[in-house]
Design a protein around this motif. Sequence first.
Motif, short mmCIF file in Angstrom:
data_model
loop_
_atom_site.label_atom_id
_atom_site.label_comp_id
_atom_site.label_asym_id
_atom_site.label_seq_id
_atom_site.Cartn_x
_atom_site.Cartn_y
_atom_site.Cartn_z
N LYS A 1 -6.49 -0.21 -0.93
CA LYS A 1 -6.09 0.91 0.36
C LYS A 1 -5.55 1.97 0.16
CE LYS A 1 -4.07 0.54 4.94
NZ LYS A 1 -3.08 -0.33 5.76
N ALA A 2 -4.37 2.23 -0.68
CA ALA A 2 -4.10 3.62 -1.20
C ALA A 2 -5.09 4.38 -1.97
CB ALA A 2 -2.82 3.25 -1.89
N ALA B 1 1.02 -1.17 -0.17
CA ALA B 1 0.14 0.07 0.00
C ALA B 1 0.73 1.39 -0.06
CB ALA B 1 -0.98 -0.12 1.34
N GLN B 2 2.12 1.12 0.66
CA GLN B 2 2.92 2.28 0.70
C GLN B 2 3.55 2.65 -0.72
OE1 GLN B 2 3.48 4.36 3.07
NE2 GLN B 2 4.95 5.50 1.86
N SER B 3 3.84 1.79 -1.49
CA SER B 3 4.24 1.93 -2.95
C SER B 3 3.18 2.54 -3.70
CB SER B 3 4.77 0.64 -3.57
OG SER B 3 5.92 0.36 -2.87
N TRP B 4 2.13 2.04 -3.64
CA TRP B 4 0.81 2.74 -4.35
C TRP B 4 0.53 4.11 -3.89
CZ3 TRP B 4 -0.62 1.50 -8.93
CH2 TRP B 4 -0.44 -0.04 -9.30
N ARG B 5 0.44 4.33 -2.46
CA ARG B 5 0.35 5.71 -1.85
C ARG B 5 1.09 6.61 -2.56
NH1 ARG B 5 0.96 4.21 2.72
NH2 ARG B 5 -1.21 3.42 3.33
N GLU B 6 2.40 6.11 -2.56
CA GLU B 6 3.36 7.13 -2.90
C GLU B 6 3.21 7.65 -4.45
OE1 GLU B 6 7.42 5.10 -2.47
OE2 GLU B 6 7.14 5.05 -0.46
N GLU C 1 -7.41 5.91 0.57
CA GLU C 1 -6.84 7.03 1.38
C GLU C 1 -6.53 8.43 0.59
OE1 GLU C 1 -3.34 5.32 2.70
OE2 GLU C 1 -4.56 3.94 4.30
N VAL C 2 -6.21 8.21 -0.68
CA VAL C 2 -5.49 9.38 -1.32
C VAL C 2 -6.89 9.91 -2.26
CG1 VAL C 2 -4.09 10.27 -3.05
CG2 VAL C 2 -3.28 8.42 -1.77
N GLY D 1 -3.07 -3.87 -1.78
CA GLY D 1 -2.42 -2.29 -1.61
C GLY D 1 -2.77 -1.24 -2.23
#
Length: 421
Positions: free
Chosen positions: A252-253, A220-225, A256-257, A249
Amino acid sequence: MKEDTGIVPLRQPNSVDDPLTEIAREGARRMLAAALRAEADAFVEELVEERLPDGRQRVVRHGYGPEREVQTGIGGLEVRRPKVRDRAVGAGTGKIRFTSSILPRWARRSRSLDALLPVLYLRGISTGDFQDALGAILGADAPNLSPGVISRLTGEWEADYARWQRRDLSARRYAYIWADGVYLQARMEPQAECMLVVIGATPEGKKELVGFQVGMRESAQSWRELLVDVKARGLASAPEIAVGDGALGFWKALDEVFPGVRHQRCWVHKTSNVLNKLPKSMQPGVKSDLREIWQAETRSVAETAMDVFTEKYGAKYGKAVACLTKDREALLAFYDFPAEHWDHLRTGNPIESVFATVRHRTVRTKGALSQRTAKLMVYKLIQAASKGWRRLKAANQLPLVIEGIKFTDGVAATDAKNRAA
């Protein structure tokens, strides 16, 4: 006086070029010269009504530029670009310029050859070996593909990628997006990294590469970035729906975004996931039953077909049924969008089709590519492929989607009211 046609005389075959290849090149040279003349003549014809105060035609043909060689897939072609003259220059009016779309002013290579260069680079060919690798096609000299030129070209690719990553997105709007994490066989790094890709559909129906970077597919962190970067560069309006596979992932991202974006699960991936939980002997029949769901004409028919599937296989193959039904809503979200777009929304094909070529080019790469090199080369391949991307069908429906018009079973609410009236 002999007419200057811009056609270069036929060359005699040398030790590398065979007669058959030279005949093909001569035909290509003549066709290119004819196309360039026709393009210039059409430009002049469009402005035939433009006249000078003394009645003379303002825009006229004006000979040819100097001869130059353009590298193409069948070798070097000598061409002379037709010139057009604006006779009104200096008379207080803006200058009319002719720019060839076939042969831009500084072009030295065809677009197809520009796409070939990153492919060779991905294959592990060093800059010093490019001339040998392309010699059979371009001839022994290949003057525009020396090691120095290739090194400068890769530097240009990197600068181009950096500019693209910094581009302003404040004026962009995407009705739909497709997201996927695509693994390549090139040995980039020891970790299980992949290319994270987001493609968007503009209100005009054009598909564009929106975001692209190396990351962890399930993270999720990579997609969020990636999504945060896209949003930070001005993409304020969220898409109406996102299409992707089961990588948790990404979803979820996305929530959030860009909260509130509809989810559409890819039916190709879902079908594969369900079939993996069944015996091979059953898979053809089960695949047909799944097709009855996602190809149903209405949501209610699809819901009924899913219920039938559950009853038919639930007792013995509960894991397969659970894999399907847990994403029931996300699998059927496409029914709330124009019917003409269902083929686009039911699968992640826009990304899969793009990466089919990229994956094919990199699957046998022997050299160990760094993350930087792999990212740069794949970016250039995607840019080359994007020139052939097809627009969405019925693009006139996209403004309705963006305006928030409700669709039921693929039909806009306004259309349904008109039909009832």
